[in-house]
Design a protein around this motif. Structure first.
Motif, mmCIF file in Angstrom:
data_model
loop_
_atom_site.group_PDB
_atom_site.id
_atom_site.type_symbol
_atom_site.label_atom_id
_atom_site.label_comp_id
_atom_site.label_asym_id
_atom_site.label_seq_id
_atom_site.Cartn_x
_atom_site.Cartn_y
_atom_site.Cartn_z
ATOM 1 N N SER A 1 -12.554 0.565 -6.770
ATOM 2 C CA SER A 1 -11.350 1.276 -6.337
ATOM 3 C C SER A 1 -10.153 0.959 -7.219
ATOM 4 O O SER A 1 -9.080 1.522 -7.040
ATOM 5 C CB SER A 1 -11.014 0.916 -4.887
ATOM 6 O OG SER A 1 -12.018 1.358 -4.008
ATOM 7 N N LEU B 1 -15.796 7.771 -3.794
ATOM 8 C CA LEU B 1 -15.295 6.956 -2.699
ATOM 9 C C LEU B 1 -15.073 7.802 -1.448
ATOM 10 O O LEU B 1 -15.399 7.370 -0.328
ATOM 11 C CB LEU B 1 -13.985 6.263 -3.109
ATOM 12 C CG LEU B 1 -14.102 5.128 -4.131
ATOM 13 C CD1 LEU B 1 -12.732 4.791 -4.726
ATOM 14 C CD2 LEU B 1 -14.706 3.885 -3.472
ATOM 15 N N SER C 1 -10.838 7.095 2.362
ATOM 16 C CA SER C 1 -10.665 6.147 1.263
ATOM 17 C C SER C 1 -9.457 6.491 0.401
ATOM 18 O O SER C 1 -9.169 7.675 0.156
ATOM 19 C CB SER C 1 -11.919 6.118 0.380
ATOM 20 O OG SER C 1 -13.021 5.619 1.089
ATOM 21 N N CYS D 1 -9.013 5.872 -6.451
ATOM 22 C CA CYS D 1 -9.212 4.817 -7.444
ATOM 23 C C CYS D 1 -7.951 4.719 -8.298
ATOM 24 O O CYS D 1 -7.440 5.732 -8.781
ATOM 25 C CB CYS D 1 -10.423 5.144 -8.316
ATOM 26 S SG CYS D 1 -10.742 3.932 -9.618
#
Length: 279
Positions: A122, A170, A177, A180
């Protein structure tokens, strides 16, 4: 993007600021990136602190690219996080590409390796971009040529594309989520500017990088008498400036947001302890 850096600063607040209600701004729904510009020893400590905070406080995986082998955590980091668990450190993967070609290959491979990875990273961190993008001397000479600027654009675009790809993965695993993020550092002898961290002119590679990194984080050492007289080892001003900084929970893309500036101070004590203060 600055949600991670703000979390770092808030986690290690100066004792005079502990009562302030400093909230971490919600992450942008799109991928944003931060370029840390300044002294490499302080910038590396800040990058490592961001990696450790993301892994321990947020519980996310971190991918850390650097040319220099990291044998142990800096003393300042050990002082800040004395009880860091081995499980948190396992969330940080250090990779040591030696050349920009190797770095490009490893970043490009993220599109493949994550297909079988249970949890994609991430946060992507690149330590000392100048070591990859500039010739011998790491940006301490004036012999820049168009090839280095083209390489900077290529690497920056690939980092942003890879982060966008990882964000999709993700969110396939968990729709809630966060995206990133990317944090990279760059050191130059060219004055990086002091007025709120605004981008400076005169450095060809920095000019290119600023097109891809939405936030500039400038490190400026305070050499005044007051800083010395306070009994501190070092005092640094940290300027955050760019379209990726916002206090409002807007759903607009980073590019649509008006620029916002923040200023923090970093205090480094003789024993290596680091504290931050919002100015």
């Amino acid at each position: 993007m600055t949600d991670i850096l703000t979390l770092v600063f808030r986690t290690f607040l100066s004792q005079t600021d502990v009562k302030k209600d400093l909230k971490v701004a919600p992450p942008s729904p799109t991928t944003c990136s931060t370029l840390v510009v300044g002294d490499h020893s302080i910038s590396r400590s800040l990058l490592l602190l961001a990696a450790v905070t993301a892994a321990s406080e947020m519980g996310v995986k971190v991918l850390f690219f650097t040319q220099t082998q990291i044998q142990s955590l800096p003393v300042s980091l050990q002082k800040c996080v004395p009880g860091l668990s081995p499980e948190s450190l396992k969330k940080i993967k250090f990779s040591y590409p030696r050349t920009v070609k190797e770095l490009l290959q490893q970043v490009a491979s993220l599109h493949e390796s994550t297909n079988t990875s249970p949890t994609p990273p991430s946060l992507i961190i690149v330590d000392r971009l100048e070591g990859y993008l500039c010739g011998p001397g790491g940006g301490r000479h004036s012999g820049f040529h168009p090839g280095e600027q083209s390489c900077a654009a290529h690497l920056s675009a690939l980092l942003c594309d890879s982060a966008a790809f990882l964000t999709q993965l993700l969110r396939q695993r968990s729709p809630s989520s966060a995206p990133c993020r990317i944090i990279a550092s760059f050191q130059s002898e060219v004055d990086t500017g002091h007025a709120g961290g605004e981008a400076s002119a005169g450095h060809p590679i920095l000019d290119v990088l600023d097109r891809y990194f939405q936030v500039r984080c400038t490190l400026d050492r305070d050499r005044s008498y007051e800083a010395t007289a306070a009994g501190l080892q070092e005092v640094w001003h940290i300027y955050l400036f760019g379209t990726g900084i916002t206090e409002a929970s807007s759903t607009k893309d980073c590019e649509d947001r008006p620029p916002v500036a923040q200023e923090w101070q970093l205090f480094i004590f003789p024993d290596g302890l680091m504290e931050f203060k919002l100015v």
